[in-house]
Design a protein around this motif. Sequence first.
Motif, short mmCIF file in Angstrom:
data_model
loop_
_atom_site.label_atom_id
_atom_site.label_comp_id
_atom_site.label_asym_id
_atom_site.label_seq_id
_atom_site.Cartn_x
_atom_site.Cartn_y
_atom_site.Cartn_z
N PHE A 145 0.81 -1.22 0.00
CA PHE A 145 0.00 0.00 0.00
C PHE A 145 0.84 1.27 0.00
O PHE A 145 0.29 2.37 -0.01
N GLN A 146 2.17 1.13 0.01
CA GLN A 146 3.03 2.32 0.09
C GLN A 146 4.24 2.18 -0.82
O GLN A 146 4.92 1.17 -0.80
N GLU A 147 4.50 3.23 -1.59
CA GLU A 147 5.68 3.29 -2.46
C GLU A 147 6.28 4.68 -2.37
O GLU A 147 5.58 5.66 -2.14
N LEU A 148 7.60 4.75 -2.58
CA LEU A 148 8.28 6.04 -2.61
C LEU A 148 9.22 6.09 -3.81
O LEU A 148 9.87 5.09 -4.14
N TRP A 149 9.25 7.26 -4.44
CA TRP A 149 10.16 7.50 -5.55
C TRP A 149 11.02 8.72 -5.22
O TRP A 149 10.59 9.64 -4.51
N GLY A 150 12.24 8.74 -5.74
CA GLY A 150 13.11 9.89 -5.59
C GLY A 150 13.54 10.41 -6.93
O GLY A 150 13.76 9.63 -7.87
N ASP A 151 13.65 11.72 -7.05
CA ASP A 151 14.17 12.35 -8.26
C ASP A 151 15.57 12.86 -7.93
O ASP A 151 15.73 13.69 -7.02
N PHE A 152 16.57 12.35 -8.63
CA PHE A 152 17.97 12.70 -8.38
C PHE A 152 18.50 13.55 -9.52
O PHE A 152 18.20 13.30 -10.70
N ASP A 153 19.32 14.55 -9.19
CA ASP A 153 19.92 15.37 -10.24
C ASP A 153 21.10 14.64 -10.87
O ASP A 153 21.44 13.51 -10.49
N TYR A 169 -1.66 4.13 -0.10
CA TYR A 169 -2.93 3.66 -0.64
C TYR A 169 -3.17 4.38 -1.98
O TYR A 169 -2.38 4.25 -2.90
N ASP A 170 -4.27 5.16 -2.08
CA ASP A 170 -4.57 5.82 -3.36
C ASP A 170 -4.27 7.32 -3.32
O ASP A 170 -4.79 8.09 -4.13
N SER A 171 -3.43 7.74 -2.37
CA SER A 171 -3.09 9.16 -2.23
C SER A 171 -1.60 9.39 -2.47
O SER A 171 -0.78 8.54 -2.13
N LEU A 220 -14.90 7.85 4.11
CA LEU A 220 -14.60 7.04 2.93
C LEU A 220 -14.59 5.56 3.28
O LEU A 220 -14.45 5.19 4.45
N PRO A 221 -14.70 4.68 2.26
CA PRO A 221 -14.63 3.24 2.53
C PRO A 221 -13.35 2.82 3.24
O PRO A 221 -13.34 1.88 4.02
N SER A 222 -12.26 3.56 2.97
CA SER A 222 -10.97 3.19 3.57
C SER A 222 -10.76 3.81 4.96
O SER A 222 -9.77 3.52 5.63
N SER A 223 -11.71 4.66 5.41
CA SER A 223 -11.53 5.39 6.66
C SER A 223 -11.35 4.46 7.85
O SER A 223 -10.48 4.69 8.71
#
Length: 259
Positions: free
Chosen positions: A40-48, A61-63, A155-158
Motif C-alpha cells: 500500500f506504500q511506495e516512494l520515488w526519488g528524483d535525483f539530479d 494507498y490511493d493518495s 470514505l470506505p478506507s476510513s
Amino acid sequence: MIRKLNRKDHRVVFSFLKQEPSLNLFIIGDIEAFGYEQEFQELWGDFDEDGALRAVLLRFYDSYIPYAPGEFDIEGFAKIMRNTAHSVRLSGKTDLVAAFEPLLPLGKKRVTYFCECNEIIFPEVESRYEIKQATINDVDRIIELRSRIAEFSVLPSSRDMLVKSLETNTGRTYYIEEDGRMVSSVSTTAENTLSAMVVGVCTDPNDRQKGYASEIMKRVIQDYIRSGKTLCLFYDNPSAGRIYKRLGFSDIGMWTMYG
C-alpha cells in the motif's frame, strides 16, 4: 533521474525531508511506520545529474504527496501518478502541487492553512470532562460519530486507516462520552519521532457549544508537547483558526488537497 526508493536510501531521504519536518510529517511518519516495501506504500526519488536527491513522491494507498524545495522532474512524477485508474488524490504544499494541475486528472480542490504548535500556552488545570483515549474496540464508535456530522466525508478506507494507525501507534484518538455515547473526538495521524497531525476534530451537532473539542485539544497538546513532539493541523475556517491559535498554534504555510 527518477527511481523507486528503498531502505538503502533511508539516511539520505530523512536528511532531505528534515529540511521542513512539519510539512513532511506525512511522508516521515509513513516511512517510519511502514518502510519502503509495502503493497500500500511506495516512494520515488528524483535525483539530479550529480546524484543528489531533489524531490520525493509518496504513494500511500490511493493518495500521493510530493515534496521538493526547488526544481524537479514534474512531468516524471505526473507520469507515475497518471497510472492511477481514477482521478488522482494529491496533496502537498500549495505552491508545489499547483504545478501538477495541467498534468493530472485531479479531483475537487481544497486549500487550507497549515499550522503547528510547539508549546503549551494555556493554564494546565484539570479538565471538567473525563477525556478518554480510544482503543481498537472504539473504532466503530469513532466512525459512527463522524458519520453523524455533515462536514465529514467517511470514505470506505476510513475505518481501515484508523485501525492501522492505532495498531501501529501512528495515531491516537481522544474522546468524551455522555451516557455511554461518544459525543466529541479528536484524532491524530502520521505520528512520528518528530511530530503528528491533528485530524478528525468533531462534535455531534446536538452537543456543540459545550467546549468538548477545546478540552480534548488541550489534552492532545499536553500529551504531545510533553513528549517533545510538534503538533500540526489544517484549517480553512477562520473561526476554527482563532480557536487553534488561542491554544498555541501558528500558521506556517498553505496546503492543498485534491480528491
